[in-house]
Design an enzyme around this catalytic site. Structure first.
Site, mmCIF file in Angstrom:
data_model
loop_
_atom_site.group_PDB
_atom_site.id
_atom_site.type_symbol
_atom_site.label_atom_id
_atom_site.label_comp_id
_atom_site.label_asym_id
_atom_site.label_seq_id
_atom_site.Cartn_x
_atom_site.Cartn_y
_atom_site.Cartn_z
ATOM 1 N N ASP A 99 0.691 -1.238 0.041
ATOM 2 C CA ASP A 99 -0.090 0.029 -0.007
ATOM 3 C C ASP A 99 0.734 1.159 -0.044
ATOM 4 O OD1 ASP A 99 -2.195 -1.904 0.397
ATOM 5 O OD2 ASP A 99 -1.932 -1.882 2.608
ATOM 6 N N GLU A 156 -11.711 -0.224 -3.246
ATOM 7 C CA GLU A 156 -10.609 0.392 -1.961
ATOM 8 C C GLU A 156 -9.698 1.246 -2.499
ATOM 9 O OE1 GLU A 156 -9.502 -2.972 0.315
ATOM 10 O OE2 GLU A 156 -8.264 -3.635 -1.353
HETATM 11 O O1 FUB Z 1 -3.064 -3.591 3.351
HETATM 12 C C1 FUB Z 1 -4.492 -3.875 4.000
HETATM 13 C C2 FUB Z 1 -5.530 -3.765 2.975
HETATM 14 O O2 FUB Z 1 -5.275 -4.543 1.943
HETATM 15 C C3 FUB Z 1 -5.517 -2.113 2.437
HETATM 16 O O3 FUB Z 1 -5.931 -1.337 3.384
HETATM 17 C C4 FUB Z 1 -6.290 -2.286 1.364
HETATM 18 O O4 FUB Z 1 -6.159 -1.173 0.434
HETATM 19 C C5 FUB Z 1 -5.493 -3.552 0.625
HETATM 20 O O5 FUB Z 1 -4.350 -3.244 0.198
#
Ligand code: FUB
Length: 339
Positions: free
Chosen positions: A31, A238
């Site tokens: 991320d 997301e």
């Molecule tokens: O790293 C945990 C979660 O996985 C993140 O918050 C999302 O965007 C995905 O990458």
């Protein structure tokens, strides 16, 4: 790429075809939110660990506990781990799962924005400050009032305003909210209904709170219609990010269960944004998450994959690759592994 297909992957072959290699390999990172502060590159990633929790659709296996900031003098230089910048044990309101963070700089103070599950099981978004871009960061005692869900991305506009984009479905809990109110009975819309939308809130001058009620940003198709929940190849899941290119606002995001990084273009920070296409095709590992950052006049995609861990979805590695804009402002799609 879906988790179940990793048994069929030849990782030596895959790595030889990868368009970039992990920026750091002594730990797992994911991320990546990249920024240039005072001429140097700073990357704010998640710090992946194996918390021993089995894989599920809720993302409980992403059991991260702290953040490290990675810095680079230039895009080709060594990526340096600056040590622990913030640990969950020092955040009074947070209990577990320090997920994708972001950072901002204003008037000599650096701000680390991060989601975590609070003691009531709900994700909230917190902020911590430091006089150094690499921390250590001191957290505010409470999460940002009115914050919820995951994946904060803080964008500084040219007029000095800062906006936070956030939200994520499934484990990120966005489907439990309507008009900023949590209700356990809420679920995802039906496939033929408009998809859930990412959320924006302008930040206060001190960047510690929301200056307004969070609101949805619209992602439209070329005919001006909201993308539908069943349009899994294009709808928001997301990993919000905002950047500005040639006066246009590019909102980019992950489609989650279809594993694309896509973008949509608008005329102001609030949108609406019109779907533009894919920036990155699926990587190894279930998740895909990115940032876009200009370094010395060239634009880069910071992203992650699970190639170093041989496909373990919660053990990822941050990478960087150059992106190219076409003359019409659209972005060329990157294949993370040469075909
Ligand atoms: O790293 C945990 C979660 O996985 C993140 O918050 C999302 O965007 C995905 O990458």
């Amino acid at each position: 790429m879906p988790e179940e297909s990793i048994d069929n992957i030849n990782f030596d072959d895959l790595n030889s075809r990868a368009i970039s290699q992990p920026l750091v390999s002594h730990m797992y990172t994911a991320d990546p939110s990249a920024h240039v502060f005072n001429g140097k590159i700073y990357i704010y990633p998640s710090h992946d660990i194996d918390a021993g929790i089995p894989f599920n659709d809720n993302g409980d296996h992403f059991g991260m506990e702290d953040y490290h900031v990675i810095s680079m003098d230039s895009i080709d230089s060594e990526a340096v781990d600056n040590g622990m910048a913030l640990h969950i044990k020092d955040v009074p309101w947070a209990e577990r799962q320090m997920w994708a963070p972001d950072a901002a700089h204003k008037n000599g103070t650096y701000y680390l924005f991060f989601p975590a599950r609070s003691k009531d099981g709900h994700f909230k978004i917190g902020v911590a400050t430091s006089k150094s871009p690499v921390g250590p960061f001191s957290p505010q005692p409470e999460a940002i009032k009115g914050s919820y869900s995951i994946d904060p991305a803080v964008f500084e506009d040219e007029d000095g305003s800062y906006y936070m984009y956030f939200g994520g479905i499934w484990g990120g809990q966005l489907q439990k909210y309507r008009h900023n109110i949590y209700d356990e009975a809420n679920e995802l819309p039906n496939a033929n209904e408009p998809a859930l939308l990412p959320i924006i809130a302008k930040m206060t001058d001190d960047l510690l709170e929301f200056a307004e009620e969070p609101k949805e940003i619209k992602i439209l198709d070329k005919n001006g219609h909201l993308l539908l929940e069943g349009d899994n190849n294009r709808r928001f899941f997301e990993a919000s990010w905002m950047h500005k290119y040639n006066g246009k606002y590019y909102f980019s995001y992950s489609t989650g269960d279809t594993h694309f990084i896509c973008y949509a273009i608008g005329d102001n920070p609030y949108g609406p944004f019109t779907y533009g296409g894919r920036i990155l095709n699926p990587v190894v590992g279930w998740t895909s998450h990115h940032s876009i950052c200009e370094v010395d006049g060239t634009w880069y995609l910071f992203y992650h994959d699970s190639s170093l861990s041989k496909g373990i979805t919660h053990l990822r590695s941050i990478k960087v690759a150059e992106i190219t804009y076409k003359d019409d402002g659209n972005i060329e799609t990157l294949n993370p592994y040469k075909l």
